[in-house]
Enzyme design. Structure first.
Site: not given
Length: 132
Positions: A29-30, A93, A88, A95
């Site tokens: 994750d950026i 996805h 978002e 995390h």
């Protein structure tokens, strides 16, 4: 139109790759909440995780489990949290976040890592993933 996650998994947008196979892709994750915060996505575009077929969802979780094991081996922690939010980006996805307490999962607090730290983090996870 392809989602940003599809473009990342296809290599069209650079990412810090942590793991991959023909169906799934994992990358840092950026905007991490903790070092090692990884996103796991299916290569096939689907907006909502629970719209996946049972077979695809099971394979997705098994792949995420391998990434979590690699993450825990790379960054020792009590557990790896799995969080599914999905608002978002319209692409399913997961995390994965290494945690030592539930307070480590706070999406209102982010850390900043340099490009070198991000590369080293991803490489460490990928090396552990390849051992599995």
């Amino acid at each position: 139109m392809a989602t940003i996650f599809s473009k990342i998994a296809a290599g069209e947008i650079p990412s810090y790759k942590c793991a991959e196979d023909d169906k799934f892709y994992a990358f840092l994750d950026i905007n991490p909440v903790k070092q090692g915060h990884t996103l796991v996505v299916p290569r096939k575009e689907i907006d909502y995780i629970f719209d996946m077929s049972d077979e695809d969802l099971a394979a997705f979780e098994v792949f995420a489990k391998k990434v979590a094991i690699a993450l825990r081996n790379a960054f020792p922690c009590k557990k790896v949290a799995q969080v599914v939010l999905g608002l978002e980006v319209n692409h399913a996805h997961i995390h994965l976040i290494p945690i030592d307490s539930e307070a480590d999962v706070d999406f209102h607090k982010h850390i900043k890592l340099s490009d070198e730290e991000m590369k080293a983090t991803a490489e460490k996870i990928y090396e552990e993933f390849k051992k599995l």
